[in-house]
Design a protein around this motif. Structure first.
Motif, mmCIF file in Angstrom:
data_model
loop_
_atom_site.group_PDB
_atom_site.id
_atom_site.type_symbol
_atom_site.label_atom_id
_atom_site.label_comp_id
_atom_site.label_asym_id
_atom_site.label_seq_id
_atom_site.Cartn_x
_atom_site.Cartn_y
_atom_site.Cartn_z
ATOM 1 N N GLY A 146 0.871 6.707 14.636
ATOM 2 C CA GLY A 146 2.226 7.096 14.261
ATOM 3 C C GLY A 146 3.247 6.520 15.217
ATOM 4 N N ARG A 147 2.939 6.628 16.504
ATOM 5 C CA ARG A 147 3.881 6.160 17.520
ATOM 6 C C ARG A 147 4.009 4.635 17.496
ATOM 7 N NH1 ARG A 147 4.841 8.512 23.307
ATOM 8 N NH2 ARG A 147 5.900 9.898 21.864
ATOM 9 N N VAL A 148 2.853 3.949 17.422
ATOM 10 C CA VAL A 148 2.858 2.489 17.496
ATOM 11 C C VAL A 148 3.481 1.856 16.252
ATOM 12 C CG1 VAL A 148 1.336 0.473 17.522
ATOM 13 C CG2 VAL A 148 0.917 2.354 19.077
ATOM 14 N N THR A 149 3.198 2.420 15.087
ATOM 15 C CA THR A 149 3.657 1.768 13.857
ATOM 16 C C THR A 149 4.960 2.352 13.328
ATOM 17 O OG1 THR A 149 2.478 3.299 12.422
ATOM 18 C CG2 THR A 149 1.279 1.354 13.162
ATOM 19 N N GLY A 150 5.327 3.526 13.819
ATOM 20 C CA GLY A 150 6.550 4.146 13.323
ATOM 21 C C GLY A 150 6.363 4.846 11.981
ATOM 22 N N VAL A 151 5.152 4.795 11.415
ATOM 23 C CA VAL A 151 4.880 5.513 10.167
ATOM 24 C C VAL A 151 4.163 6.805 10.537
ATOM 25 C CG1 VAL A 151 3.839 5.374 7.878
ATOM 26 C CG2 VAL A 151 4.563 3.297 9.033
ATOM 27 N N ARG A 152 4.915 7.895 10.626
ATOM 28 C CA ARG A 152 4.329 9.117 11.163
ATOM 29 C C ARG A 152 3.675 9.960 10.074
ATOM 30 N NH1 ARG A 152 5.483 9.610 16.563
ATOM 31 N NH2 ARG A 152 7.119 8.143 17.174
ATOM 32 N N LEU A 153 2.344 10.004 10.140
ATOM 33 C CA LEU A 153 1.590 10.862 9.229
ATOM 34 C C LEU A 153 0.673 11.736 10.073
ATOM 35 C CD1 LEU A 153 0.374 8.468 6.368
ATOM 36 C CD2 LEU A 153 2.300 10.040 6.335
ATOM 37 N N ASN A 154 0.362 12.932 9.577
ATOM 38 C CA ASN A 154 -0.531 13.803 10.322
ATOM 39 C C ASN A 154 -1.989 13.399 10.182
ATOM 40 O OD1 ASN A 154 1.131 16.052 11.468
ATOM 41 N ND2 ASN A 154 1.844 16.029 9.362
ATOM 42 N N ASP A 155 -2.296 12.671 9.102
ATOM 43 C CA ASP A 155 -3.699 12.422 8.813
ATOM 44 C C ASP A 155 -3.900 11.068 8.137
ATOM 45 O OD1 ASP A 155 -6.356 12.662 8.364
ATOM 46 O OD2 ASP A 155 -6.216 14.299 6.922
ATOM 47 N N TYR A 156 -4.071 10.046 8.963
ATOM 48 C CA TYR A 156 -4.319 8.720 8.402
ATOM 49 C C TYR A 156 -5.676 8.625 7.732
ATOM 50 C CZ TYR A 156 -0.254 6.179 9.810
ATOM 51 O OH TYR A 156 1.024 5.719 9.883
ATOM 52 N N GLY A 157 -6.638 9.386 8.259
ATOM 53 C CA GLY A 157 -8.026 9.227 7.830
ATOM 54 C C GLY A 157 -8.344 9.811 6.469
ATOM 55 N N CYS A 158 -7.417 10.545 5.883
ATOM 56 C CA CYS A 158 -7.715 11.180 4.596
ATOM 57 C C CYS A 158 -7.712 10.127 3.487
ATOM 58 C CB CYS A 158 -6.681 12.256 4.293
ATOM 59 S SG CYS A 158 -7.003 13.129 2.760
ATOM 60 N N SER A 159 -8.835 10.017 2.779
ATOM 61 C CA SER A 159 -8.916 8.987 1.729
ATOM 62 C C SER A 159 -8.155 9.374 0.486
ATOM 63 C CB SER A 159 -10.364 8.752 1.335
ATOM 64 O OG SER A 159 -11.081 8.294 2.430
ATOM 65 N N LEU A 160 -7.923 10.678 0.315
ATOM 66 C CA LEU A 160 -7.226 11.122 -0.892
ATOM 67 C C LEU A 160 -5.750 10.729 -0.815
ATOM 68 C CD1 LEU A 160 -7.142 12.621 -3.563
ATOM 69 C CD2 LEU A 160 -6.955 14.761 -2.319
ATOM 70 N N LYS A 161 -5.398 9.693 -1.587
ATOM 71 C CA LYS A 161 -4.034 9.184 -1.562
ATOM 72 C C LYS A 161 -3.657 8.733 -2.962
ATOM 73 C CE LYS A 161 -3.663 7.298 3.135
ATOM 74 N NZ LYS A 161 -4.939 7.551 3.798
ATOM 75 N N ALA A 162 -2.387 8.809 -3.282
ATOM 76 C CA ALA A 162 -1.912 8.297 -4.571
ATOM 77 C C ALA A 162 -0.921 7.171 -4.330
ATOM 78 C CB ALA A 162 -1.242 9.421 -5.356
ATOM 79 N N TYR A 163 -1.025 6.128 -5.145
ATOM 80 C CA TYR A 163 -0.189 4.949 -4.960
ATOM 81 C C TYR A 163 0.438 4.551 -6.278
ATOM 82 C CZ TYR A 163 -4.063 4.430 -1.629
ATOM 83 O OH TYR A 163 -5.046 4.649 -0.711
ATOM 84 N N ARG A 164 1.620 3.986 -6.191
ATOM 85 C CA ARG A 164 2.192 3.327 -7.347
ATOM 86 C C ARG A 164 1.567 1.943 -7.433
ATOM 87 N NH1 ARG A 164 6.570 5.506 -9.838
ATOM 88 N NH2 ARG A 164 7.034 7.100 -8.292
ATOM 89 N N ARG A 165 1.180 1.565 -8.636
ATOM 90 C CA ARG A 165 0.436 0.313 -8.835
ATOM 91 C C ARG A 165 1.124 -0.920 -8.214
ATOM 92 N NH1 ARG A 165 -3.561 -1.052 -11.011
ATOM 93 N NH2 ARG A 165 -3.442 -2.818 -9.647
ATOM 94 N N GLU A 166 2.484 -1.036 -8.360
ATOM 95 C CA GLU A 166 3.157 -2.251 -7.857
ATOM 96 C C GLU A 166 2.945 -2.414 -6.352
ATOM 97 O OE1 GLU A 166 4.537 0.307 -9.999
ATOM 98 O OE2 GLU A 166 6.519 0.132 -9.059
ATOM 99 N N VAL A 167 3.061 -1.280 -5.645
ATOM 100 C CA VAL A 167 2.943 -1.336 -4.192
ATOM 101 C C VAL A 167 1.540 -1.773 -3.792
ATOM 102 C CG1 VAL A 167 2.962 0.067 -2.115
ATOM 103 C CG2 VAL A 167 4.754 0.345 -3.810
#
Ligand code: UDP
Ligand code: MG
Length: 322
Positions: A146-167
């Motif tokens: 979170g600190r290094v990339t500036g994308v602060r998430l509590n849980d990077y390791g969680c595989s359960l994620k939803a994405y918009r197809r274009e992205v």
């Protein structure tokens, strides 16, 4: 087959034979009541157990199931990438095949995505894994990433994620970078958020990773940090280092020269002389690295037809063009 599906579920499978029947059942139970059209894309990543057979049998019973069998074990990232490439849904949801993620959470993520996000990441706020071996390293890693990339998430390791197809189709996955998908998405300008999800202990089989994963995560973090900050301008990193080194070298050699002429002493045996030379050589090399980097980046973008920008929407006369 021609109509666009609403949701594709992507699950990488490596030696999960016992979990599969329940996994498919739970997924179907979570998705059919929503009334959305969906497909389940299960990728067998060269399992050495009977996962492939179980999958093939399930595919004759569940019409929504698409099973993809990879030729050998490529690793989780590649298996997920294969699933993403096969998926045709407008929204793509990934999760693990070991029943640790709860399919019942999927509608939650999908709704959040429709609130206007491009990536919704699950947060296993009550994680059912070993405390010292898994949760502690993961907590440190999440903070650091979170600190290094500036994308602060509590849980990077969680595989359960939803994405918009274009992205998703804008991103290219390599190595084990599936853990950094939110960071890669951020590079592509995605709007990202997090949702608390259920997490269950592993009932069958075992984890495919050990503590050595920590080291690989650190290396990947370096790569991702670099891409996040300097992908379109490598000269800024290397060139800057180069200029600093060359400048330091000039200062040191001037000092030595003055010393030689003013005091009249020999400088041939001074460690400082070696230091000045090293700085000079390093500086020139860093500079050349930066130039090479600039060439590489041009090839990177142009060979794949990658634009250096991403458009979210276009409007004319108050109407969205698509
Ligand atoms: N997996 C895979 N290929 C591999 C290793 C793992 O497809 O080489 C899959 C595995 O079957 C599971 C997911 O990736 O569905 C996550 O693996 P695991 O549960 O072992 O990781 P953990 O949850 O312990 O981090
Ligand atoms: Mg797991």
């Amino acid at each position: 087959m021609n109509e666009q599906l609403d949701i594709s579920i992507v699950v990488p499978i490596y030696n999960e034979e016992e979990s599969l029947p329940q996994l498919v059942e739970q997924l179907v139970n979570a998705l059919r009541p929503t009334g959305e059209s969906f497909e389940l894309v299960l990728i067998n990543d060269g399992s050495s157990d009977r996962s492939a057979e179980v999958l093939m049998k399930l595919s004759s019973e569940v019409p929504e199931l698409l099973c993809v069998l990879l030729r050998k074990n490529y690793g989780q990232t590649a298996a997920m990438a294969a699933g993403f490439d096969m998926a045709s849904g407008e929204i793509v949801v990934s999760l693990d095949g070991d029943l640790q993620n709860d399919p019942a959470d999927i509608p939650l993520l999908v709704n959040r995505l429709r609130d206007g996000f491009d990536l919704v990441s699950g947060w296993r706020y009550q994680r059912q894994d070993a405390a010292i071996k898994r949760k502690l390293p993961s907590r440190i890693a999440n903070r650091l990433i979170g600190r290094v990339t500036g994308v602060r998430l509590n849980d990077y390791g969680c595989s359960l994620k939803a994405y918009r197809r274009e992205v998703l189709s804008d991103m290219r996955l390599y190595g084990e970078l599936h853990r950094f998908l939110p960071v890669l998405a951020n590079i592509e300008g995605a709007r990202i958020t997090e949702v608390k999800v259920n997490h269950r202990a592993r009932k069958y089989g075992q984890s495919k990773y050990g503590i050595d994963r920590t080291f690989r995560v650190l290396m990947d973090l370096l790569t991702v940090w670099f891409m996040n900050r300097f992908l379109t301008r490598p000269m800024y990193v290397f060139g800057f280092g180069g200029i600093v080194a060359i400048f330091a070298s000039l200062v040191t050699s001037t000092y030595l020269l003055l010393w030689k002429f003013i005091s009249g002493q020999n400088i041939g045996d001074r460690p400082l002389l070696i230091f000045a030379l090293l700085l000079g050589i390093t500086g020139v090399q860093l500079f050349c690295f930066g130039l090479l980097g600039e060439l590489q980046i041009r090839t990177y973008h142009e060979s794949q037809g990658r634009p250096i920008y991403r458009i979210r929407d276009t409007f004319r006369g108050g109407r969205r063009l698509s």
